[in-house]
Design a protein around this motif. Structure first.
Motif, short mmCIF file in Angstrom:
data_model
loop_
_atom_site.label_atom_id
_atom_site.label_comp_id
_atom_site.label_asym_id
_atom_site.label_seq_id
_atom_site.Cartn_x
_atom_site.Cartn_y
_atom_site.Cartn_z
N VAL A 66 4.83 -4.58 -9.40
CA VAL A 66 4.83 -3.57 -8.05
C VAL A 66 4.41 -3.10 -8.67
CG1 VAL A 66 6.56 -3.12 -7.27
CG2 VAL A 66 6.03 -4.82 -7.31
N SER A 67 4.65 -2.43 -10.43
CA SER A 67 3.79 -0.75 -10.67
C SER A 67 2.61 -1.32 -10.82
CB SER A 67 4.91 -1.23 -12.34
OG SER A 67 4.74 -0.19 -12.75
N ALA A 68 1.50 -2.18 -11.50
CA ALA A 68 0.71 -1.93 -11.28
C ALA A 68 -0.15 -1.68 -10.60
CB ALA A 68 0.19 -3.51 -12.31
N LEU A 69 -0.04 -2.60 -8.87
CA LEU A 69 -0.53 -2.46 -7.76
C LEU A 69 0.29 -0.71 -7.47
CD1 LEU A 69 0.16 -5.99 -6.13
CD2 LEU A 69 -1.75 -5.24 -6.77
N THR A 70 0.83 -0.37 -7.76
CA THR A 70 0.53 0.95 -6.91
C THR A 70 0.10 1.82 -7.88
OG1 THR A 70 3.47 0.49 -6.22
CG2 THR A 70 2.59 2.94 -7.22
N GLY A 71 -0.09 1.56 -9.12
CA GLY A 71 -1.51 2.29 -9.77
C GLY A 71 -2.31 2.23 -9.48
N SER A 72 -2.58 1.59 -9.06
CA SER A 72 -4.28 0.94 -8.96
C SER A 72 -4.37 1.23 -7.26
CB SER A 72 -4.59 -0.73 -8.73
OG SER A 72 -3.89 -1.43 -9.71
N TYR A 73 -3.54 1.28 -6.66
CA TYR A 73 -4.05 1.87 -4.98
C TYR A 73 -3.92 3.64 -5.22
CZ TYR A 73 -2.89 3.83 -0.19
OH TYR A 73 -2.56 4.62 -0.27
N PHE A 74 -3.18 4.63 -6.64
CA PHE A 74 -3.78 5.82 -6.51
C PHE A 74 -4.30 5.80 -7.69
CE2 PHE A 74 0.83 5.84 -5.03
CZ PHE A 74 1.12 7.24 -5.02
#
Length: 105
Positions: A66-74
């Motif tokens: 979840v953290s990696a996907l959020t970082g990728s989105y930003f």
């Protein structure tokens, strides 16, 4: 940076049934790019760290993902802001589902 160096306009977010429309001048766009890149890097570092720890503690793999996907989105958001700034600011349309469209001013 002088106010005269900031091309474009900045307006408060306008609420619509589909989400928000925001106008950012070139200076505010650069600040948003910096902030989004910081969140993106933080998400990537956290996701990688939890992924490594997930080898030993598998329960950490889900929050790491979840953290990696959020970082990728930003990170994607920051790159689209930068690509559309053109020195005059951007218009950001953000839906309630966090799908965005960024156009130059």
């Amino acid at each position: 940076m002088l106010l005269a160096d900031c091309k474009g306009v900045t307006k408060p977010a306008e609420a619509h049934w589909w989400g928000y429309k925001t106008y950012l001048n070139s200076c505010d766009t650069k600040k948003a790019i910096t902030d989004a890149n910081t969140v993106g890097a933080s998400g990537g570092i956290t996701g990688a760290g939890l992924g490594v720890l997930g080898i030993f503690f598998p329960v950490l793999l889900i929050p790491g993902g979840v953290s990696a996907l959020t970082g990728s989105y930003f990170w994607l958001f920051a790159t689209r802001l930068d690509a559309n700034n053109n020195g005059k600011g951007v218009i950001v349309d953000m839906t309630w589902a966090t799908v965005f469209d960024i156009t130059p001013q």
